[in-house]
Structure formats: structure tokens, C-alpha cells
Design an enzyme around this catalytic site. Structure first.
Site, PDB file in Angstrom:
ATOM      1  N   LEU A 178       0.815  -1.205   0.000  1.00 26.21           N
ATOM      2  CA  LEU A 178       0.000   0.000   0.000  1.00 26.21           C
ATOM      3  C   LEU A 178       0.854   1.264   0.000  1.00 26.21           C
ATOM      4  O   LEU A 178       1.682   1.464   0.896  1.00 26.21           O
ATOM      5  CB  LEU A 178      -0.928  -0.002   1.222  1.00 26.21           C
ATOM      6  CG  LEU A 178      -1.861   1.213   1.366  1.00 26.21           C
ATOM      7  CD1 LEU A 178      -2.815   1.291   0.184  1.00 26.21           C
ATOM      8  CD2 LEU A 178      -2.629   1.154   2.674  1.00 26.21           C
ATOM      9  N   ASP A 179       0.631   2.119  -1.030  1.00 26.88           N
ATOM     10  CA  ASP A 179       1.297   3.418  -1.144  1.00 26.88           C
ATOM     11  C   ASP A 179       2.818   3.325  -1.146  1.00 26.88           C
ATOM     12  O   ASP A 179       3.511   4.287  -0.792  1.00 26.88           O
ATOM     13  CB  ASP A 179       0.848   4.357  -0.011  1.00 26.88           C
ATOM     14  CG  ASP A 179      -0.608   4.779  -0.155  1.00 26.88           C
ATOM     15  OD1 ASP A 179      -1.078   4.857  -1.296  1.00 26.88           O
ATOM     16  OD2 ASP A 179      -1.259   5.010   0.875  1.00 26.88           O
ATOM     17  N   GLU A 180       3.357   2.179  -1.540  1.00 27.20           N
ATOM     18  CA  GLU A 180       4.803   2.019  -1.560  1.00 27.20           C
ATOM     19  C   GLU A 180       5.307   1.551  -2.929  1.00 27.20           C
ATOM     20  O   GLU A 180       6.397   1.002  -3.042  1.00 27.20           O
ATOM     21  CB  GLU A 180       5.241   1.043  -0.462  1.00 27.20           C
ATOM     22  CG  GLU A 180       4.964   1.554   0.945  1.00 27.20           C
ATOM     23  CD  GLU A 180       5.494   0.632   2.020  1.00 27.20           C
ATOM     24  OE1 GLU A 180       6.224  -0.315   1.678  1.00 27.20           O
ATOM     25  OE2 GLU A 180       5.167   0.852   3.200  1.00 27.20           O
TER      26      GLU A 180
END
Length: 289
Positions: A231-233
Site C-alpha cells: 500500500l502506497d509504496e
């Protein structure tokens, strides 16, 4: 984006492979064979990973795209290349997903309508109905796909159906506040761009700008990245910041952050549609304009 009158059709070739002598020669020799004329060529050698990356913008008269792809396949196989060859002017069919923050959606639809982005948006998908009228104002079909813990799998299946039915080239999460499954992330690898309302420091969860205000940050920003199961990486495409100060309220930070988010996301979409982005593991190689 129409081709200039009197010019041959233009194409974009991108490729990556293990670095070795003769790669540029192999590509340029092939271009000579098909009568191609190089408009712009950029390359990058990554010494740490021993990888080679290349982007070539070229023109070729009287050679259809599929024939070019078939012809280049032999070069790609010989050198173990991962490659893509596209028309330089055909618009990207872009599916935009949104939840309850519409600034990025509005910005993308406006840029599409003015030709500032080489995209066409066949549909907007949302788990809420807040921006149905906005989509209609741009004559873009709107699909309401609710997401609950019990319907998450069905909603994602519907999303993938739309990707296939509408022949989607790119999916943009324009502040779509739902997490895509690992399966979908893998299937659409390198085809989904997200905008994350954070630069440094990172504030996750509800009201990130209010958290930033409480910590007295001096810079706020946004990060556009490819979506991965983490997530979001995912691999970072573009980032932007704006300076803030103690006189600004949390609402002021929200307004400033929205401007940065819209700009950063639009830039990432533009670079993707211009074939300026090549995945390099957890990083993105960006060929500048």
C-alpha cells in the site's frame, strides 16, 4: 493528439534488458531496415543493476504498427529485451477511479477536454455517486460500483470487466480510497497510477493534512506512483511539494495539498502516455522531455 500534416507516422519504442555491447547498434540498424527516422533517442545504463534502458521516438512511412512490432520481435528476442512499441499520437484509453475527493478527477477531465493530456476517458468509476454530474458535464459515462466488506470481490471483478470491455490502457486512482487486491495489482502491473497525499513526513490514515498541521511541518506534498500490493509504496513516478507556514490553518493545507496532488498526478499521467517511464524493480526510470 494528431500527427503533423505532411509528416510520416510517429512511434515510440521503449526497451530494457541486461547491459551489453551492441544494443544501440542493434536498434539503430533495425530502424534503418524499416526506413525509420529518429526524432529523439535517450538511453540509461544502470551500473548497479547492469541494466540498459532506452526510449526512441521515430517516424516510419508506409509501415503499419503491427508490422513494426512483428519486425522488432526478432531483435528483442535476440537480446532478451522487454520492449513496447506504440503509436506516438494515439490517445491512451484511461479509466479514472475516484471516491469523495474530486479535485484530481476534475483536473484530468479538464486536461483531456483541452488536449493537454493525450488521453481519452471512456468511463469514470466510483464507489460513491458524488461526481456523477461532474462526469456527465464532460460527457463521460459514470459507473457506480459500491464497495463493502461483503462486496469487495464483486466490485473488483466489475472493475476488471470494465478494463477489458473498454480496452483500457491505463487506470488512474484519482483519490480512490479503496485498496486493490494483490491479484489485480499483479494483473495490471505498470498500468495503474495512484496519487498519494504525502511527501515527507508521511501521515497515514484520516485527515493527513490535519496531522501535518499538528506537527508544524514546513513542506507538504504529493507522490504519484505505480500501484503494487504494498500500500502506497509502489515505484515512485513524480513528487511535488509546496511550502507552508504557521499562519495556515488545516483547511489552508488541504487546499494547498490538493493543488499539488492534481499537478503531480497530471505530470505522471503525461509521462506514462509519452512512454517516458520504465520500471526498474522498485524504481522508475524517467526519461525527461
Amino acid at each position: 493528439m494528431a500527427a503533423e500534416e505532411g509528416r510520416a507516422p510517429a512511434y515510440l519504442l521503449t526497451l530494457s534488458c541486461g547491459d551489453r555491447p551492441g544494443l544501440v547498434f542493434a536498434v539503430s540498424s533495425w530502424l534503418m531496415q524499416v526506413g525509420g527516422n529518429i526524432v529523439d533517442s535517450q538511453q540509461f545504463d544502470d551500473p548497479l543493476g547492469n541494466q540498459f534502458f532506452m526510449r526512441v521516438h521515430f517516424e516510419a512511412a508506409d509501415v503499419p504498427l503491427e508490422q513494426l512490432r512483428s519486425s522488432f520481435a526478432g531483435v528483442g528476442d535476440e537480446h532478451g529485451m522487454t520492449w513496447h512499441l506504440f503509436s506516438a499520437v494515439a490517445p491512451y484509453r484511461t479509466l479514472v477511479l475516484v471516491s469523495r475527493f474530486g479535485h484530481c478527477l476534475n483536473d484530468l477531465l479538464f486536461r483531456q477536454s483541452t488536449g493537454a493530456l493525450n488521453i481519452v476517458v471512456p468511463a469514470v468509476v466510483s464507489n460513491h455517486r458524488d461526481f456523477e454530474r461532474l462526469a456527465a458535464s464532460y460527457d463521460v459515462p459514470f459507473h457506480h460500483v459500491p464497495v463493502t466488506p461483503d462486496t469487495r470481490d464483486e466490485a473488483e471483478a466489475r472493475l476488471l470487466e470494465l478494463v477489458d470491455e473498454l480496452r483500457i490502457d491505463l487506470v488512474v486512482l484519482a483519490r480512490y480510497m479503496q485498496v486493490l487486491s494483490d491479484t489485480t495489482c499483479q494483473r495490471l502491473r505498470g498500468q495503474v497510477i495512484n496519487i498519494h497525499h504525502s511527501f515527507l513526513p508521511s501521515f497515514k490514515g484520516a485527515k493527513p493534512y490535519h496531522q501535518a498541521h499538528d506537527r508544524g511541518v514546513k513542506l507538504i506534498g504529493a507522490t504519484a506512483h505505480y500501484v503494487t500490493p504494498d500500500l502506497d509504496e509502489g515505484p515512485i513516478i513524480e513528487q511535488g511539494v509546496t511550502r507552508v507556514n504557521h499562519r495556515m490553518t488545516p483547511d489552508d493545507l488541504v487546499r494547498a495539498g490538493r493543488d499539488v496532488e492534481a499537478q503531480v498526478l497530471a505530470t505522471a499521467v503525461q509521462w506514462h502516455t509519452e512512454q517516458r517511464l520504465l520500471l526498474d524493480g522498485s524504481r522508475v526510470v524517467v526519461f525527461p522531455r
